[in-house]
Motif scaffolding. Sequence first.
Motif, PDB file in Angstrom:
ATOM      1  N   GLU A  33       0.805  -1.220   0.000  1.00 30.86           N
ATOM      2  CA  GLU A  33       0.000   0.000   0.000  1.00 30.86           C
ATOM      3  C   GLU A  33       0.842   1.275   0.000  1.00 30.86           C
ATOM      4  O   GLU A  33       0.298   2.374  -0.121  1.00 30.86           O
ATOM      5  N   SER A  34       2.140   1.145   0.131  1.00 28.61           N
ATOM      6  CA  SER A  34       2.997   2.322   0.290  1.00 28.61           C
ATOM      7  C   SER A  34       3.081   3.134  -1.000  1.00 28.61           C
ATOM      8  O   SER A  34       2.856   2.631  -2.107  1.00 28.61           O
ATOM      9  N   GLU A  35       3.414   4.396  -0.838  1.00 29.05           N
ATOM     10  CA  GLU A  35       3.510   5.304  -1.985  1.00 29.05           C
ATOM     11  C   GLU A  35       4.621   4.891  -2.938  1.00 29.05           C
ATOM     12  O   GLU A  35       4.462   4.959  -4.154  1.00 29.05           O
ATOM     13  N   TRP A  36       5.753   4.466  -2.388  1.00 27.35           N
ATOM     14  CA  TRP A  36       6.876   4.125  -3.256  1.00 27.35           C
ATOM     15  C   TRP A  36       6.565   2.901  -4.117  1.00 27.35           C
ATOM     16  O   TRP A  36       6.929   2.855  -5.307  1.00 27.35           O
ATOM     17  N   PHE A  37       5.869   1.902  -3.543  1.00 26.71           N
ATOM     18  CA  PHE A  37       5.530   0.707  -4.319  1.00 26.71           C
ATOM     19  C   PHE A  37       4.495   1.051  -5.391  1.00 26.71           C
ATOM     20  O   PHE A  37       4.611   0.618  -6.542  1.00 26.71           O
ATOM     21  N   THR A  38       3.476   1.842  -5.010  1.00 21.24           N
ATOM     22  CA  THR A  38       2.459   2.273  -5.977  1.00 21.24           C
ATOM     23  C   THR A  38       3.089   3.048  -7.123  1.00 21.24           C
ATOM     24  O   THR A  38       2.750   2.840  -8.302  1.00 21.24           O
ATOM     25  N   ALA A  39       4.016   3.938  -6.799  1.00 21.15           N
ATOM     26  CA  ALA A  39       4.672   4.741  -7.832  1.00 21.15           C
ATOM     27  C   ALA A  39       5.473   3.862  -8.787  1.00 21.15           C
ATOM     28  O   ALA A  39       5.490   4.095 -10.004  1.00 21.15           O
ATOM     29  N   HIS A  40       6.138   2.841  -8.267  1.00 21.13           N
ATOM     30  CA  HIS A  40       6.932   1.958  -9.123  1.00 21.13           C
ATOM     31  C   HIS A  40       6.039   1.138 -10.052  1.00 21.13           C
ATOM     32  O   HIS A  40       6.369   0.936 -11.237  1.00 21.13           O
ATOM     33  N   ILE A  41       4.913   0.637  -9.523  1.00 18.93           N
ATOM     34  CA  ILE A  41       3.996  -0.114 -10.383  1.00 18.93           C
ATOM     35  C   ILE A  41       3.458   0.784 -11.493  1.00 18.93           C
ATOM     36  O   ILE A  41       3.398   0.402 -12.669  1.00 18.93           O
ATOM     37  N   ARG A  42       3.042   2.002 -11.128  1.00 14.04           N
ATOM     38  CA  ARG A  42       2.495   2.927 -12.120  1.00 14.04           C
ATOM     39  C   ARG A  42       3.543   3.273 -13.183  1.00 14.04           C
ATOM     40  O   ARG A  42       3.244   3.286 -14.385  1.00 14.04           O
ATOM     41  N   GLU A  43       4.782   3.506 -12.748  1.00  8.39           N
ATOM     42  CA  GLU A  43       5.847   3.830 -13.700  1.00  8.39           C
ATOM     43  C   GLU A  43       6.102   2.658 -14.648  1.00  8.39           C
ATOM     44  O   GLU A  43       6.321   2.851 -15.852  1.00  8.39           O
ATOM     45  N   MET A  44       6.062   1.433 -14.103  1.00  8.42           N
ATOM     46  CA  MET A  44       6.281   0.250 -14.932  1.00  8.42           C
ATOM     47  C   MET A  44       5.185   0.109 -15.985  1.00  8.42           C
ATOM     48  O   MET A  44       5.461  -0.131 -17.180  1.00  8.42           O
ATOM     49  N   LEU A  45       3.933   0.274 -15.559  1.00  7.56           N
ATOM     50  CA  LEU A  45       2.816   0.140 -16.503  1.00  7.56           C
ATOM     51  C   LEU A  45       2.817   1.268 -17.540  1.00  7.56           C
ATOM     52  O   LEU A  45       2.525   1.035 -18.720  1.00  7.56           O
ATOM     53  N   GLN A  46       3.119   2.470 -17.112  1.00  6.22           N
ATOM     54  CA  GLN A  46       3.182   3.579 -18.066  1.00  6.22           C
ATOM     55  C   GLN A  46       4.269   3.347 -19.110  1.00  6.22           C
ATOM     56  O   GLN A  46       4.077   3.647 -20.297  1.00  6.22           O
ATOM     57  N   SER A  47       5.385   2.807 -18.678  1.00  3.98           N
ATOM     58  CA  SER A  47       6.462   2.492 -19.624  1.00  3.98           C
ATOM     59  C   SER A  47       6.021   1.400 -20.590  1.00  3.98           C
ATOM     60  O   SER A  47       6.378   1.410 -21.776  1.00  3.98           O
ATOM     61  N   PHE A  48       5.229   0.456 -20.083  1.00  4.32           N
ATOM     62  CA  PHE A  48       4.737  -0.625 -20.946  1.00  4.32           C
ATOM     63  C   PHE A  48       3.829  -0.073 -22.041  1.00  4.32           C
ATOM     64  O   PHE A  48       3.985  -0.380 -23.224  1.00  4.32           O
ATOM     65  N   TYR A  49       2.851   0.759 -21.646  1.00  3.48           N
ATOM     66  CA  TYR A  49       1.901   1.281 -22.623  1.00  3.48           C
ATOM     67  C   TYR A  49       2.509   2.358 -23.513  1.00  3.48           C
ATOM     68  O   TYR A  49       1.931   2.697 -24.562  1.00  3.48           O
ATOM     69  N   ALA A  50       3.648   2.898 -23.118  1.00  7.15           N
ATOM     70  CA  ALA A  50       4.294   3.920 -23.940  1.00  7.15           C
ATOM     71  C   ALA A  50       5.073   3.321 -25.106  1.00  7.15           C
ATOM     72  O   ALA A  50       5.547   4.047 -25.988  1.00  7.15           O
ATOM     73  N   GLN A  51       5.210   2.025 -25.154  1.00  6.87           N
ATOM     74  CA  GLN A  51       5.919   1.380 -26.255  1.00  6.87           C
ATOM     75  C   GLN A  51       5.140   1.593 -27.560  1.00  6.87           C
ATOM     76  O   GLN A  51       3.919   1.446 -27.589  1.00  6.87           O
ATOM     77  N   PRO A  52       5.824   1.944 -28.623  1.00  9.29           N
ATOM     78  CA  PRO A  52       5.129   2.209 -29.900  1.00  9.29           C
ATOM     79  C   PRO A  52       4.244   1.051 -30.352  1.00  9.29           C
ATOM     80  O   PRO A  52       3.116   1.267 -30.817  1.00  9.29           O
TER      81      PRO A  52
END
Length: 350
Positions: free
Chosen positions: A320-339
């Motif tokens: 539930e921590s902010e740092w873990f949530t931020a890492h998951i969100r960053e990972m998913l955003q990087s995934f969907y940002a792929q052309p």
Amino acid sequence: MTSKPMQTSKDSQNLDTPALTIDSLVDAQVAFMQQWLRQQAEPLSIEAWQWFAAQPLNKYVSADDLQHLINDWLLNQPMTDVIRKDIRDILHTIIYHPVNDNVPLSELVDDTQVQTLADYVGSHEQQRNILIHTLVGNETFADLLTQTLYHAINDFMETTLDKAGAAGKLMKFGRSSFEKATNRNLDEKLQTYLHRNIKDLARRAEANAQEHLSNDEVARLLVSGWARIKDQPISQLQNYLSDEPGNSSIEHIEASIQQSYNRLRMSPYLHSLVSASIDTWYGNHQGDSMATVAASLYIDEQAMTQLSTALLPVVHDAIESEWFTAHIREMLQSFYAQPAIKEGLMFNNK
């Protein structure tokens, strides 16, 4: 006037359901992953342990890894002041705990242990002679006895002469004349005489003891000595320690141990022994599974289950921590940002 096209049920559904964006999809996936991990944390940890326990030790750990771990993390680093203070405080708590007043020394050492030691010492001539020499022929003890007798004789003579009046003064005068005539101090001559004769008597007593004390008698000596003290409370040991500020026995003991440890941990001698010990242990266990190695420390699946249950609150808070949530969100955003992903999805990306 043109008529409006009739809305189909599909069109109506599209109006009620807002279009998904990549950002909203990421938020939904983050929430789903956090909920799923919370529910699966315990079984996942057990499955992870089961997988890890089945792996062979030498697949992930080498003898060199262990050497570096012991040398770089343990031997090459001095013990911190915080740990040293904790050691002193814990020792103080243990030694001066009130429970020691009601617990006998026999709680620390069993009678059978003393009997085994006594039988061993009594049945080995070399060890028996060492014990007799320590008890009877010790030169330090002879020196102490010499000084004790000298002070007793000297105190007796001084007290007697002071009470003897004129005769005492005459004897003191005679003593002074003797020292001037022989150019020797009477006290020194008395100490030399006592020392020579007491050491000779101690040597004779030691020889007689070694000749006449049997194995059984030596063993009985140890057992009877233990019997005299075993019922005394453990707190009796405090009588041999000082707890005065600036003169604490515990601090002296800890400092002495630290001095020895700091000298040994950097010595090639200790490093050689540690290296040989690690090689021996690794040679015995390198083919074992992690579970087999852990089992020697009483770590099994039941223990890991209990540990996992105890750590669940920490795991849940981490998920539930902010740092873990931020890492998951960053990972998913990087995934969907792929052309390739962006081209394949028909989402409205705002």
